[in-house]
Design a protein around this motif. Sequence first.
Motif, PDB file in Angstrom:
ATOM      1  N   GLN A 224      -3.753  -4.324 -30.266  1.00  0.00           N
ATOM      2  CA  GLN A 224      -4.604  -4.286 -29.064  1.00  0.00           C
ATOM      3  C   GLN A 224      -4.823  -2.863 -28.558  1.00  0.00           C
ATOM      4  O   GLN A 224      -5.874  -2.533 -28.030  1.00  0.00           O
ATOM      5  CB  GLN A 224      -3.981  -5.155 -27.963  1.00  0.00           C
ATOM      6  N   GLU A 225      -3.832  -2.011 -28.742  1.00  0.00           N
ATOM      7  CA  GLU A 225      -3.944  -0.611 -28.282  1.00  0.00           C
ATOM      8  C   GLU A 225      -4.682   0.275 -29.283  1.00  0.00           C
ATOM      9  O   GLU A 225      -4.823   1.468 -29.084  1.00  0.00           O
ATOM     10  CB  GLU A 225      -2.546  -0.027 -28.034  1.00  0.00           C
ATOM     11  N   GLY A 226      -5.049  -0.299 -30.429  1.00  0.00           N
ATOM     12  CA  GLY A 226      -5.764   0.481 -31.448  1.00  0.00           C
ATOM     13  C   GLY A 226      -4.858   1.426 -32.230  1.00  0.00           C
ATOM     14  O   GLY A 226      -5.329   2.376 -32.864  1.00  0.00           O
ATOM     15  N   LEU A 227      -3.538   1.189 -32.184  1.00  0.00           N
ATOM     16  CA  LEU A 227      -2.611   2.063 -32.929  1.00  0.00           C
ATOM     17  C   LEU A 227      -2.628   1.725 -34.412  1.00  0.00           C
ATOM     18  O   LEU A 227      -2.297   2.556 -35.256  1.00  0.00           O
ATOM     19  CB  LEU A 227      -1.182   1.889 -32.386  1.00  0.00           C
ATOM     20  N   ILE A 228      -2.952   0.472 -34.727  1.00  0.00           N
ATOM     21  CA  ILE A 228      -3.055   0.035 -36.129  1.00  0.00           C
ATOM     22  C   ILE A 228      -4.336  -0.798 -36.288  1.00  0.00           C
ATOM     23  O   ILE A 228      -4.878  -1.320 -35.308  1.00  0.00           O
ATOM     24  CB  ILE A 228      -1.837  -0.834 -36.559  1.00  0.00           C
TER      25      ILE A 228
ATOM     26  N   SER B 272       6.599  -9.776 -33.506  1.00  0.00           N
ATOM     27  CA  SER B 272       5.212 -10.227 -33.302  1.00  0.00           C
ATOM     28  C   SER B 272       4.590  -9.539 -32.087  1.00  0.00           C
ATOM     29  O   SER B 272       3.424  -9.130 -32.124  1.00  0.00           O
ATOM     30  CB  SER B 272       5.161 -11.749 -33.132  1.00  0.00           C
ATOM     31  N   SER B 273       5.367  -9.409 -31.008  1.00  0.00           N
ATOM     32  CA  SER B 273       4.814  -8.786 -29.787  1.00  0.00           C
ATOM     33  C   SER B 273       4.447  -7.328 -30.015  1.00  0.00           C
ATOM     34  O   SER B 273       3.408  -6.866 -29.535  1.00  0.00           O
ATOM     35  CB  SER B 273       5.827  -8.836 -28.647  1.00  0.00           C
ATOM     36  N   LEU B 274       5.312  -6.603 -30.746  1.00  0.00           N
ATOM     37  CA  LEU B 274       5.007  -5.188 -31.000  1.00  0.00           C
ATOM     38  C   LEU B 274       3.745  -5.047 -31.844  1.00  0.00           C
ATOM     39  O   LEU B 274       2.916  -4.162 -31.612  1.00  0.00           O
ATOM     40  CB  LEU B 274       6.183  -4.494 -31.701  1.00  0.00           C
ATOM     41  N   LEU B 275       3.596  -5.950 -32.822  1.00  0.00           N
ATOM     42  CA  LEU B 275       2.403  -5.884 -33.686  1.00  0.00           C
ATOM     43  C   LEU B 275       1.142  -6.179 -32.876  1.00  0.00           C
ATOM     44  O   LEU B 275       0.127  -5.480 -33.004  1.00  0.00           O
ATOM     45  CB  LEU B 275       2.527  -6.891 -34.836  1.00  0.00           C
ATOM     46  N   ILE B 276       1.214  -7.213 -32.029  1.00  0.00           N
ATOM     47  CA  ILE B 276       0.036  -7.568 -31.209  1.00  0.00           C
ATOM     48  C   ILE B 276      -0.310  -6.401 -30.278  1.00  0.00           C
ATOM     49  O   ILE B 276      -1.473  -6.006 -30.143  1.00  0.00           O
ATOM     50  CB  ILE B 276       0.303  -8.866 -30.405  1.00  0.00           C
ATOM     51  N   PHE B 277       0.728  -5.806 -29.687  1.00  0.00           N
ATOM     52  CA  PHE B 277       0.512  -4.667 -28.783  1.00  0.00           C
ATOM     53  C   PHE B 277      -0.142  -3.496 -29.532  1.00  0.00           C
ATOM     54  O   PHE B 277      -1.134  -2.924 -29.078  1.00  0.00           O
ATOM     55  CB  PHE B 277       1.845  -4.239 -28.153  1.00  0.00           C
TER      56      PHE B 277
ATOM     57  N   ASP C 188      -7.414   1.792 -43.742  1.00  0.00           N
ATOM     58  CA  ASP C 188      -6.813   1.251 -42.521  1.00  0.00           C
ATOM     59  C   ASP C 188      -5.411   1.787 -42.261  1.00  0.00           C
ATOM     60  O   ASP C 188      -4.672   2.106 -43.188  1.00  0.00           O
ATOM     61  CB  ASP C 188      -6.747  -0.276 -42.622  1.00  0.00           C
ATOM     62  N   ARG C 189      -5.073   1.821 -40.960  1.00  0.00           N
ATOM     63  CA  ARG C 189      -3.692   2.166 -40.572  1.00  0.00           C
ATOM     64  C   ARG C 189      -2.921   0.858 -40.397  1.00  0.00           C
ATOM     65  O   ARG C 189      -3.377  -0.051 -39.688  1.00  0.00           O
ATOM     66  CB  ARG C 189      -3.690   2.935 -39.246  1.00  0.00           C
ATOM     67  N   ILE C 190      -1.789   0.801 -41.047  1.00  0.00           N
ATOM     68  CA  ILE C 190      -1.103  -0.489 -41.182  1.00  0.00           C
ATOM     69  C   ILE C 190       0.341  -0.398 -40.694  1.00  0.00           C
ATOM     70  O   ILE C 190       1.006   0.617 -40.889  1.00  0.00           O
ATOM     71  CB  ILE C 190      -1.095  -0.911 -42.682  1.00  0.00           C
ATOM     72  N   ALA C 191       0.809  -1.502 -40.079  1.00  0.00           N
ATOM     73  CA  ALA C 191       2.261  -1.659 -39.827  1.00  0.00           C
ATOM     74  C   ALA C 191       2.782  -2.629 -40.884  1.00  0.00           C
ATOM     75  O   ALA C 191       2.153  -3.656 -41.141  1.00  0.00           O
ATOM     76  CB  ALA C 191       2.491  -2.231 -38.438  1.00  0.00           C
ATOM     77  N   VAL C 192       3.893  -2.279 -41.500  1.00  0.00           N
ATOM     78  CA  VAL C 192       4.460  -3.155 -42.542  1.00  0.00           C
ATOM     79  C   VAL C 192       5.716  -3.819 -41.992  1.00  0.00           C
ATOM     80  O   VAL C 192       6.586  -3.152 -41.429  1.00  0.00           O
ATOM     81  CB  VAL C 192       4.845  -2.330 -43.797  1.00  0.00           C
ATOM     82  N   VAL C 193       5.803  -5.142 -42.138  1.00  0.00           N
ATOM     83  CA  VAL C 193       7.030  -5.861 -41.757  1.00  0.00           C
ATOM     84  C   VAL C 193       7.674  -6.401 -43.024  1.00  0.00           C
ATOM     85  O   VAL C 193       7.008  -7.059 -43.827  1.00  0.00           O
ATOM     86  CB  VAL C 193       6.726  -7.058 -40.819  1.00  0.00           C
TER      87      VAL C 193
ATOM     88  N   LYS D 173       0.025   8.192 -45.570  1.00  0.00           N
ATOM     89  CA  LYS D 173      -0.855   8.488 -44.422  1.00  0.00           C
ATOM     90  C   LYS D 173      -1.277   7.205 -43.721  1.00  0.00           C
ATOM     91  O   LYS D 173      -1.493   7.170 -42.527  1.00  0.00           O
ATOM     92  CB  LYS D 173      -2.104   9.216 -44.922  1.00  0.00           C
ATOM     93  N   GLN D 174      -1.429   6.124 -44.512  1.00  0.00           N
ATOM     94  CA  GLN D 174      -1.956   4.883 -43.939  1.00  0.00           C
ATOM     95  C   GLN D 174      -0.905   4.060 -43.197  1.00  0.00           C
ATOM     96  O   GLN D 174      -1.234   3.332 -42.271  1.00  0.00           O
ATOM     97  CB  GLN D 174      -2.560   4.020 -45.056  1.00  0.00           C
ATOM     98  N   ILE D 175       0.351   4.162 -43.631  1.00  0.00           N
ATOM     99  CA  ILE D 175       1.371   3.312 -43.001  1.00  0.00           C
ATOM    100  C   ILE D 175       1.886   3.975 -41.741  1.00  0.00           C
ATOM    101  O   ILE D 175       2.450   5.066 -41.777  1.00  0.00           O
ATOM    102  CB  ILE D 175       2.500   2.976 -43.989  1.00  0.00           C
ATOM    103  N   ARG D 176       1.655   3.284 -40.623  1.00  0.00           N
ATOM    104  CA  ARG D 176       2.007   3.897 -39.348  1.00  0.00           C
ATOM    105  C   ARG D 176       3.406   3.487 -38.897  1.00  0.00           C
ATOM    106  O   ARG D 176       4.142   4.285 -38.359  1.00  0.00           O
ATOM    107  CB  ARG D 176       0.952   3.452 -38.333  1.00  0.00           C
ATOM    108  N   TYR D 177       3.754   2.205 -39.078  1.00  0.00           N
ATOM    109  CA  TYR D 177       5.096   1.725 -38.701  1.00  0.00           C
ATOM    110  C   TYR D 177       5.666   0.898 -39.831  1.00  0.00           C
ATOM    111  O   TYR D 177       4.963   0.077 -40.428  1.00  0.00           O
ATOM    112  CB  TYR D 177       5.036   0.851 -37.442  1.00  0.00           C
TER     113      TYR D 177
END
Length: 431
Positions: free
Chosen positions: A118-122, A110-115, A174-179, A200-204
Amino acid sequence: MKHRQTIGPVVKRKLCTGCGTCAGVCPREAITMAVKKGRYVPQLDKSCCNRCGLCHDACPGHGVDFEGLSDALFGDIPEDTAVGRYLGCYVGHAMDRGVRYNSASGGIVSSLLIFALQEGLIDGALVTRMRRDDPLKPEPFIARTREEILSAAGSKYCPVATNTVIQEILDSDDRIAVVGLPCHIQGIRKAEQCIPKLAKQIRYRISLACSLNFSFRGTERFLENLGIAPDSVEVFQYRGRGWPGSVLIRRTDGTQRVVPYAECYRQLGPYSLRRCTLCSDMLGELSDLTCGDAWVPQIIRTNEAGSSFVVSRTVEAEELLEDAASSDAVELSELALENLLASQGHALFKKRKLKARMRLFKLAGRSVPVYRQKLLAPIRADYISTMKLYAARYTLAGNHRLLRRLFHLVHRRKRRLAKVEAQPVETMAQP
Ligand SMILES: Cc1cc2nc3c(=O)[nH]c(=O)nc-3n(C[C@H](O)[C@H](O)[C@H](O)COP(=O)(O)OP(=O)(O)OC[C@H]3O[C@@H](n4cnc5c(N)ncnc54)[C@H](O)[C@@H]3O)c2cc1C
């Protein structure tokens, strides 16, 4: 267009993982996931299907070419059989005490996703919460705020068709992180190979460690044993409240029960999903990073709030971890790989037992998935434990009341004898 394989034979051969990839990639929305016998099963509407074959190509159920995918994605075939490719191995937790306390283990995911948000990475993260209108069913969705990410914290020990959301990702830019669990990540990687826009869209891709998952029937039986009617449940949380946490059940009449996590996990045991017993990938080897419970002895001794282990596999993941740690979103320290493996015995056992399971399945005329990956040679005990596992599943999770009673009777007697012999015994708090 040439007619190609659909998902049908995978379901028929009982190889479906229920991950939802087929439904998520189908351009004609011809596939939906329905609950059958306590698990998700794809339903194909033949009138919409043009047999393009995408659902079958992206499906991780019938097999995964781990070596081919590793080579294509990472440029090499990993040497470590248990962990797969790795760049770093850590143990840590969220710096926010509330996030840490309310997550499954250390709140790292959860912390990595929030970070990253907030940083605009996703722009969003594909996560899973329990539904409000049906609290025993999970709901994968794209979280776009800190609050939404936190509403999905904690492990869900029930089937989740995470990858049905792929179509929604593709509808945006959108750029997305998948869990997800390792099977979800396998499906995502296979889908990315078929659909370049998705890649291209999935970042993490963040995998949870997973030795097994359980059918919905397990949770229903767990509630039944507590004397709670499933339709009286308003809130159900499998985990949270520190380490290793507890199950929280709130009823519509306002009353609530809290049961130690370990007791719930013990009761869910016989309801493991059949397909999970044929999986080789406990540590999500195709992910960018994998998180799991830090069962490391030196850590659990002083670990009331919870910690997670993290294995990073890509440069992007390493950068995310480094930035999150230097911004005080998470605290991480290095963990020796041998200490991780010593605490996660299942990772190697899976690679060894799997060959025994597959041989027994084939002998019984059942289908098995095809994995291109190094597995270890089984020993005699693996065949015996495999037979015990399936016998317990048949007796306890099937509809065989008499057999179930007999099993409990024998086990109660065995446990009583063991108690007399072993002194002192540490007993688990009963609900
Ligand atoms: C079925 C299952 C089996 C597991 N088995 C093991 C194991 O054998 N060994 C081990 O070390 N760890 C195991 N874990 C992982 C562990 O329970 C934690 O999820 C992990 O340590 C991450 O904790 P966290 O506090 O960092 O995550 P959190 O901050 O709590 O975030 C967890 C994230 O995972 C997502 N999620 C939760 N459950 C599911 C699910 N079923 N499918 C898809 N996404 C989900 C949530 O939406 C959330 O975003 C398992 C988890 C599950 C769900």
